[in-house]
Design a protein around this motif. Structure first.
Motif, PDB file in Angstrom:
ATOM      1  N   ASN A 291     -10.052   4.631   0.497  1.00  0.00           N
ATOM      2  CA  ASN A 291     -10.252   3.161   0.721  1.00  0.00           C
ATOM      3  C   ASN A 291     -11.482   2.595   0.686  1.00  0.00           C
ATOM      4  O   ASN A 291     -12.526   3.136   1.135  1.00  0.00           O
ATOM      5  CB  ASN A 291      -9.840   2.983   2.382  1.00  0.00           C
TER       6      ASN A 291
ATOM      7  N   ILE B  76       0.728  -1.293   0.014  1.00  0.00           N
ATOM      8  CA  ILE B  76       0.108   0.105   0.004  1.00  0.00           C
ATOM      9  C   ILE B  76       0.909   1.212   0.061  1.00  0.00           C
ATOM     10  O   ILE B  76       0.601   2.065  -0.621  1.00  0.00           O
ATOM     11  CB  ILE B  76      -0.762   0.079   1.367  1.00  0.00           C
ATOM     12  N   ALA B  77       1.906   1.330   0.887  1.00  0.00           N
ATOM     13  CA  ALA B  77       2.749   2.357   0.796  1.00  0.00           C
ATOM     14  C   ALA B  77       3.402   2.610  -0.183  1.00  0.00           C
ATOM     15  O   ALA B  77       3.931   3.855  -0.855  1.00  0.00           O
ATOM     16  CB  ALA B  77       4.021   1.948   2.067  1.00  0.00           C
ATOM     17  N   ARG B  78       3.914   1.561  -1.211  1.00  0.00           N
ATOM     18  CA  ARG B  78       4.437   1.648  -2.369  1.00  0.00           C
ATOM     19  C   ARG B  78       3.699   2.390  -3.360  1.00  0.00           C
ATOM     20  O   ARG B  78       4.210   2.899  -4.505  1.00  0.00           O
ATOM     21  CB  ARG B  78       4.771   0.241  -2.877  1.00  0.00           C
TER      22      ARG B  78
ATOM     23  N   LYS C 271      -1.468  15.256  -7.934  1.00  0.00           N
ATOM     24  CA  LYS C 271      -1.367  13.858  -7.036  1.00  0.00           C
ATOM     25  C   LYS C 271      -2.793  13.048  -6.848  1.00  0.00           C
ATOM     26  O   LYS C 271      -3.817  13.782  -6.631  1.00  0.00           O
ATOM     27  CB  LYS C 271      -0.846  13.958  -5.698  1.00  0.00           C
TER      28      LYS C 271
ATOM     29  N   LEU D 184      -6.975   5.038  -6.359  1.00  0.00           N
ATOM     30  CA  LEU D 184      -6.070   6.050  -6.573  1.00  0.00           C
ATOM     31  C   LEU D 184      -6.914   6.930  -7.737  1.00  0.00           C
ATOM     32  O   LEU D 184      -7.093   6.434  -8.735  1.00  0.00           O
ATOM     33  CB  LEU D 184      -4.939   5.858  -6.924  1.00  0.00           C
TER      34      LEU D 184
ATOM     35  N   SER E 277       1.416   4.753  -2.578  1.00  0.00           N
ATOM     36  CA  SER E 277       0.907   6.061  -1.885  1.00  0.00           C
ATOM     37  C   SER E 277       0.902   7.241  -2.880  1.00  0.00           C
ATOM     38  O   SER E 277       1.715   7.314  -3.596  1.00  0.00           O
ATOM     39  CB  SER E 277       1.811   6.294  -0.790  1.00  0.00           C
ATOM     40  N   PRO E 278      -0.232   7.879  -2.671  1.00  0.00           N
ATOM     41  CA  PRO E 278      -0.324   9.166  -3.568  1.00  0.00           C
ATOM     42  C   PRO E 278       0.868  10.147  -3.781  1.00  0.00           C
ATOM     43  O   PRO E 278       1.298  10.574  -4.747  1.00  0.00           O
ATOM     44  CB  PRO E 278      -1.394   9.876  -2.925  1.00  0.00           C
ATOM     45  N   ALA E 279       1.533  10.255  -2.407  1.00  0.00           N
ATOM     46  CA  ALA E 279       2.662  10.952  -2.421  1.00  0.00           C
ATOM     47  C   ALA E 279       4.036  10.731  -3.327  1.00  0.00           C
ATOM     48  O   ALA E 279       4.999  11.264  -3.647  1.00  0.00           O
ATOM     49  CB  ALA E 279       3.328  11.227  -1.024  1.00  0.00           C
TER      50      ALA E 279
ATOM     51  N   PHE F 292      -6.549   9.318  -2.534  1.00  0.00           N
ATOM     52  CA  PHE F 292      -6.810   7.758  -1.981  1.00  0.00           C
ATOM     53  C   PHE F 292      -8.102   7.852  -1.240  1.00  0.00           C
ATOM     54  O   PHE F 292      -8.600   8.575  -0.506  1.00  0.00           O
ATOM     55  CB  PHE F 292      -5.705   7.577  -1.033  1.00  0.00           C
TER      56      PHE F 292
END
Length: 377
Positions: free
Chosen positions: A162, A144-146, A157, A347, A148-150, A160
């Motif tokens: 959920n 999930i972190a991989r 951007k 996303l 990430s919108p950032a 997100f």
């Protein structure tokens, strides 16, 4: 360092089993659900009928070796309001699109030691494509972190959203089976292990392997058990075809099917569909006679045999029960395993669609459902 990225064709996808296998072996990706046998079999069964466009990004290192994969597809849809929306999905999932087999641990295939670099390269390539939203199903925390919108390399951007969370359990099998068994609660230990003694006093109880080359009969029996218990088969025609292709192709991904039966007095009373790839053994499905004996939970008893088998195999580190609960309660939580949290999310980079989702989210339940029917997102 210089990486080379290439968008692969369906012909490339069909012929890269070995190269894909080596890539996954050198990565942090789940070797079952992100392996070539699973993903290519999924693509072969559902891509044409659902009208999917392959967006498979390959990353090669300085020496030309495949080290990373972004397994996506794109589909254009026309909403009931007449708005055309381009959606990206991770291959293996079709959330709100169609009913297919469930693919867990979805994500990118990234090489150990160069995860950030290759992850950034894949996101940069995908960001240049035309799409309004990316749907990611059954992704675990690190992946999930991989996404990430950032981390997306654009001024605009994505937002997100959920959508759903689920949980699974995986049992570490590097230690001693007896230690794991001792750690179980009294009732769980009775159902998963001690009832063996009770049944053996009544007759002959055997746990054994089904011939994996004759997996058609095994899958039919699994379906038959589900029809009796749930009123419908677990695998429809497409899913049966998928699993037959997947089992046949498992050796190309360094794996094998573990199709086991539990027999009592010569009759099959339970079947368990596991696969072993790398250091993982995963339980994909189970079927059994529900009203066999009021004192015996056949499904849990069969799982006890399978977990014991995994402990005996030195090359297996985990017995993964995957996501989803039982018919009456979340029995997996009693198996002394570590929890695995899965997330399904979107996303969204189209601001209009993002605003519509926001409106849908703040509307009361009935209004939200009406809104969704009218807009068709």
């Amino acid at each position: 360092m210089s990486l080379h990225l290439k968008r692969l064709s369906e012909a490339d996808f069909s012929s890269m089993a070995y190269e894909w296998h080596v890539c996954v072996e050198n990565s942090t990706a789940n070797p079952v659900f992100l392996g070539w046998p699973w993903l290519y079999s999924w693509w072969e069964v559902w891509s044409q009928v659902l009208g999917l466009e392959l967006v498979l990004i390959a990353v090669y290192d300085e020496e030309g070796a495949l080290i990373g994969l972004g397994p996506f597809y794109r589909r254009a849809m026309l909403t009931s309001a007449g708005v055309r929306v381009y959606r990206l999905y991770l291959i293996g999932s079709a959330w709100r699109l169609a009913s297919t087999v469930r693919t867990e641990y979805c994500g990118l295939v990234l090489p150990e030691g160069r995860e950030d670099e290759v992850n950034d390269a894949i996101l940069s390539a995908v960001a240049k494509l035309e799409w309004d939203e990316l749907i990611c199903s059954d992704v675990v925390g690190r992946d999930i972190a991989r996404l990430s919108p950032a981390l997306w390399p654009t001024a605009n951007k994505p937002s997100f959203i959920n959508r759903m969370n689920d949980r699974g359990v995986r049992v570490k099998t590097q230690g001693a089976f007896d230690d794991w068994l001792t750690g179980l609660g009294k009732n769980t230990r009775l159902k998963a292990y001690n009832r063996r003694t009770y049944l053996r006093e009544l007759g002959e109880l055997t746990f054994g392997a089904h011939d994996s080359e004759n997996h058609g009969d095994f899958l039919k029996r699994l379906n038959d058990f589900h029809v009796v218990r749930w009123g419908k088969p677990v695998f429809d025609e497409d899913a049966l075809r998928f699993h037959q292709l997947f089992i046949d192709r498992l050796p190309l991904g360094g794996g094998r099917a573990e199709l086991t039966t539990l027999n009592f007095n010569g009759d099959c009373v339970s079947v368990l569909y596991d696969v072993v790839v790398g250091r993982w053994r995963m339980n994909l499905q189970a079927g059994f006679i529900e009203d066999f004996d009021s004192k015996v939970a056949l499904g849990l008893l069969h799982l006890g045999f399978a977990v014991e088998s995994a402990f005996k195999e030195d090359s297996v580190d985990f017995y993964d029960l995957l996501a989803g609960g039982g018919k009456k309660h979340f029995y997996k939580s009693h198996f002394q395993g570590e929890p695995v949290e899965f997330s399904t999310f979107q996303l969204v980079r189209n601001p209009i669609i993002g605003f519509l989702y926001w409106l849908q989210g703040i509307a009361p339940g009935p209004a939200s459902r009406l809104f969704n029917r009218k807009i068709g997102l």
